[in-house]
Write an enzyme that holds these catalytic residues in place. Structure first.
Site, PDB file in Angstrom:
ATOM      1  N   ASP A   7       0.850  -0.987  -0.085  1.00 31.84           N
ATOM      2  CA  ASP A   7      -0.023   0.011  -0.060  1.00 31.84           C
ATOM      3  C   ASP A   7       0.890   1.269   0.006  1.00 31.84           C
ATOM      4  O   ASP A   7       2.160   1.252  -0.237  1.00 31.84           O
ATOM      5  CB  ASP A   7      -0.869  -0.014   1.098  1.00 31.84           C
ATOM      6  N   CYS A  64       2.962  -2.968   4.221  1.00 34.68           N
ATOM      7  CA  CYS A  64       2.205  -1.777   4.367  1.00 34.68           C
ATOM      8  C   CYS A  64       3.213  -1.055   5.600  1.00 34.68           C
ATOM      9  O   CYS A  64       4.222  -1.225   5.475  1.00 34.68           O
ATOM     10  CB  CYS A  64       0.868  -2.321   4.799  1.00 34.68           C
ATOM     11  N   GLY A  65       2.424  -0.166   6.079  1.00 35.02           N
ATOM     12  CA  GLY A  65       3.385   0.771   7.155  1.00 35.02           C
ATOM     13  C   GLY A  65       3.897  -0.081   8.187  1.00 35.02           C
ATOM     14  O   GLY A  65       5.124   0.049   8.373  1.00 35.02           O
ATOM     15  N   THR A  66       3.302  -0.926   8.770  1.00 34.59           N
ATOM     16  CA  THR A  66       3.712  -1.761   9.631  1.00 34.59           C
ATOM     17  C   THR A  66       3.816  -3.241   9.364  1.00 34.59           C
ATOM     18  O   THR A  66       4.477  -3.989  10.219  1.00 34.59           O
ATOM     19  CB  THR A  66       2.539  -1.837  11.149  1.00 34.59           C
ATOM     20  N   HIS A  97      10.640 -23.881   8.749  1.00 32.40           N
ATOM     21  CA  HIS A  97       9.548 -24.371   9.617  1.00 32.40           C
ATOM     22  C   HIS A  97       8.145 -24.286   9.101  1.00 32.40           C
ATOM     23  O   HIS A  97       7.191 -25.212   9.550  1.00 32.40           O
ATOM     24  CB  HIS A  97       9.836 -23.918  11.032  1.00 32.40           C
ATOM     25  N   ASN A  98       7.753 -23.217   8.665  1.00 32.00           N
ATOM     26  CA  ASN A  98       6.309 -22.916   8.590  1.00 32.00           C
ATOM     27  C   ASN A  98       5.983 -22.851   7.037  1.00 32.00           C
ATOM     28  O   ASN A  98       4.956 -22.594   6.543  1.00 32.00           O
ATOM     29  CB  ASN A  98       5.993 -21.357   8.947  1.00 32.00           C
ATOM     30  N   ARG A 108       7.309   1.417   7.512  1.00 28.72           N
ATOM     31  CA  ARG A 108       7.836   2.378   8.366  1.00 28.72           C
ATOM     32  C   ARG A 108       8.405   1.829   9.587  1.00 28.72           C
ATOM     33  O   ARG A 108       8.739   2.474  10.634  1.00 28.72           O
ATOM     34  CB  ARG A 108       6.342   2.949   8.844  1.00 28.72           C
ATOM     35  N   HIS A 132       7.953 -30.652  10.296  1.00 26.67           N
ATOM     36  CA  HIS A 132       7.133 -29.470  10.175  1.00 26.67           C
ATOM     37  C   HIS A 132       6.112 -29.524   8.932  1.00 26.67           C
ATOM     38  O   HIS A 132       5.064 -28.909   9.221  1.00 26.67           O
ATOM     39  CB  HIS A 132       8.234 -28.655   9.744  1.00 26.67           C
TER      40      HIS A 132
HETATM   41  C1  RB5 Z   1      -1.963   2.929   6.166  1.00 32.46           C
HETATM   42  O1  RB5 Z   1      -1.817   4.337   6.710  1.00 32.46           O
HETATM   43  C2  RB5 Z   1      -1.758   2.018   7.535  1.00 32.46           C
HETATM   44  O2  RB5 Z   1      -2.523   1.917   8.130  1.00 32.46           O
HETATM   45  C3  RB5 Z   1      -1.087   0.678   6.701  1.00 32.46           C
HETATM   46  O3  RB5 Z   1       0.009   0.899   5.884  1.00 32.46           O
HETATM   47  C4  RB5 Z   1      -0.688  -0.421   7.715  1.00 32.46           C
HETATM   48  O4  RB5 Z   1       0.089   0.129   8.686  1.00 32.46           O
HETATM   49  C5  RB5 Z   1      -1.915  -0.901   8.121  1.00 32.46           C
HETATM   50  O5  RB5 Z   1      -1.517  -2.287   8.878  1.00 32.46           O
END
Ligand code: RB5
Length: 147
Positions: A7, A64-66, A97-98, A108, A132
């Protein structure tokens, strides 16, 4: 062929990883997004998972961000074992293993140097099988569990 997607929160890291894959001669297909404009990570997760389940790609990378939202979304889809990793050991052992078929990263939360090392070990480590395999089969059986 590797499927890659992000994203907007993972867009910048995805550019770094695609450059790394090119430098390593690894073929990939980019399933979006294609700019830093806001978009919804479940749509990207669905596109990458469909490329894997349809046989167009063997493995995937989702950012994504996290890394959390996109991994939650991917793991809703049958046949997908998406592992959110931020350390080398996890990226290696989720293959051993998975038999994880998607590496999830937080755009981020980690820098490009570490991320490329995680990608490298994820893509080059084979599943160990043996005991496994039994556990992975049990994960697959859970796909049809409702309670
Ligand atoms: C987008 O702002 C953020 O929510 C997305 O990239 C992600 O971190 C969601 O888990």
């Amino acid at each position: 062929m590797i499927a890659i997607g992000s994203d907007h929160g993972g867009y910048a890291l995805k550019q770094e990883i695609m450059a790394y894959l090119e430098s390593q001669g690894v073929s990939y297909r980019d399933y979006g997004c294609y700019s830093e404009e806001s978009c919804d990570y479940p749509d990207i997760a669905a596109a990458v998972c469909s490329a894997i389940n349809g046989g167009d790609c063997e493995k995937g990378i989702l950012i994504c961000g996290t890394g959390i939202g996109i991994s939650i979304a991917a793991n809703k889809i049958k046949g997908i074992r998406a592992a959110l990793c931020s350390d080398y050991y996890s990226a290696k052992y989720t293959r051993l293993h998975n038999d994880a078929n998607i590496l999830c990263l937080g755009g981020r939360t980690i820098g490009p140097g570490s991320a490329c090392e995680l990608v490298q070990v994820f893509l080059t480590t084979e599943f160990e099988g043996g005991r496994h395999q039994r556990r992975v089969d049990k994960i697959t059986a859970l796909e049809n569990t409702r309670e």
